[in-house]
Design an enzyme around this catalytic site. Structure first.
Site, mmCIF file in Angstrom:
data_model
loop_
_atom_site.group_PDB
_atom_site.id
_atom_site.type_symbol
_atom_site.label_atom_id
_atom_site.label_comp_id
_atom_site.label_asym_id
_atom_site.label_seq_id
_atom_site.Cartn_x
_atom_site.Cartn_y
_atom_site.Cartn_z
ATOM 1 N N THR A 193 0.860 -1.199 0.000
ATOM 2 C CA THR A 193 0.000 0.000 0.000
ATOM 3 C C THR A 193 0.880 1.227 0.000
ATOM 4 O O THR A 193 1.849 1.274 0.750
ATOM 5 C CB THR A 193 -0.789 0.039 1.334
ATOM 6 N N ARG A 221 -14.137 -7.173 0.462
ATOM 7 C CA ARG A 221 -13.328 -6.785 1.632
ATOM 8 C C ARG A 221 -12.690 -5.404 1.415
ATOM 9 O O ARG A 221 -12.146 -5.105 0.362
ATOM 10 C CB ARG A 221 -12.244 -7.838 1.867
HETATM 11 N N1 GLY Z 1 -3.333 -1.822 4.266
HETATM 12 C C1 GLY Z 1 -3.963 -2.262 3.126
HETATM 13 C C2 GLY Z 1 -5.021 -3.244 3.349
HETATM 14 O O1 GLY Z 1 -5.008 -3.963 4.329
HETATM 15 O O2 GLY Z 1 -5.894 -3.331 2.516
#
Ligand code: GLY
Length: 333
Positions: A193, A221
């Site tokens: 990320t 999700r």
């Molecule tokens: N930190 C990114 C995620 O868990 O989607």
């Protein structure tokens, strides 16, 4: 930027006029600057701070944007767009690893210096989710749009569908399907990320966060990255924070908001990141699986914080003419 229908959405001028009528002086960040973060102490040299090694490229783009007259929010958008467009990256943008049904779904958010926020989740086939998040922030009265609605909005604003599928991601997905076993790998599979916090030449702050989320996640999700207060928080009076790692653990801890609140109380960004990582560990202590979280922060004085739960988190800092990758300190030694 083309505004969407007046009938459906409040225009910028209406919103500004309404704020003025209501006496909402809080929309001007500098009015809330605590004595500790007085104007005289604001750093004005420009900063870009991003997660992971690839953050260097994002920082370069952010600093170039600043040199061309861009504000902190422009830096935050242009910086992470470089990573979203890098289809070699397996956890940001359309090159990201898919969910368990084979679809790459994207989450992103952005915050500017006057307290505005925009976010998109579960967005498919759009190359720059961060730009859609910014459009949500600037062109609608909302903060977050998801899924089909987010995509419809992006298309209404002139963005186009992109059917790109990364060969590497497709191959990895096919291999994963053989066992369909879900075992996140710390620092690799889950944590690329990009979270970025920026400061412009006026000392104003902004930030962005964008991801394709966990590889092989359940369809639908959403992690921490597009959630204001978890993956990103900016308060121009105090500081900005962002993070990376296993999103569920950050969501339970509201890490970015916590860091900014700790900085508001006078804590140095480094100490604030350390406290927030301890909070992540404590709140998630019921978990048996190992996981990683890395957090970053900057305050109004231009001081930096970086801390992770485990070894392996890196970040890139552009400040004072340098742009380098650093290894973060970590809690579990
Ligand atoms: N930190 C990114 C995620 O868990 O989607």
């Amino acid at each position: 930027m083309k505004n969407i229908s007046r009938r459906n959405f409040i225009t910028k001028s209406t919103a500004t006029a309404a704020a003025a009528t209501l006496g909402l002086s809080f929309i001007k960040g500098e009015n809330r600057i605590d004595a500790r973060f007085g104007k005289g102490k604001t750093f004005k040299g420009g900063i870009a701070l991003s997660t992971w090694d690839a953050g260097v490229e994002a920082n370069d783009a952010a600093m170039k944007t600043m040199k061309n007259g861009g504000k902190a929010v422009d830096m935050a958008e242009e910086g992470v767009k470089v990573i979203e467009a890098d289809f070699r990256n397996l956890s940001v943008g359309l090159g990201g690893l898919p969910d368990r049904e084979g679809n790459t779904t994207l989450d992103a958010c952005i915050m500017d210096s006057i307290g505005r926020a925009g976010s998109v989740c579960f967005l498919e086939k759009i190359k720059h989710p961060v730009t859609v998040a910014r459009m949500v922030m600037e062109r609608t009265p909302h903060v977050m749009l998801v899924g089909e609605g987010a995509q419809k909005f992006a298309l209404s604003q002139g963005m186009t569908l992109d059917e790109f599928k990364s060969e590497e991601a497709v191959k990895a997905y096919k291999e994963w399907l053989i066992k369909s076993e879900y075992k996140p790998i710390i620092n690799i599979e889950n944590h690329d990320t990009i979270g970025m916090v920026t400061m412009d030449t006026q000392g104003d702050l902004a930030g962005s966060c964008t991801t394709s989320g966990l590889a092989y996640k359940m369809r639908g999700r959403v992690g921490d990255s597009p959630i204001i207060g978890s993956g990103l928080y900016v308060d121009n009076a105090v500081g900005a924070a962002t993070g990376t790692g296993l999103g569920e653990t950050v969501l339970r801890s509201c890490s970015a908001f916590l860091i900014v609140e700790l900085m508001r109380q006078g804590m140095h960004p480094q100490k604030a990141c350390e406290e927030a990582v301890k909070r992540v560990r404590d709140i998630n202590s019921f978990m048996k699986e190992e996981f990683q979280v890395g957090l970053l922060a900057v305050n109004k004085k231009g001081e930096i914080g970086a801390y992770a739960l485990r070894e392996g988190f890196t970040y890139a800092l552009a400040k004072n003419g340098e742009n380098k990758v650093y290894k973060s300190d970590f809690l579990i030694k």
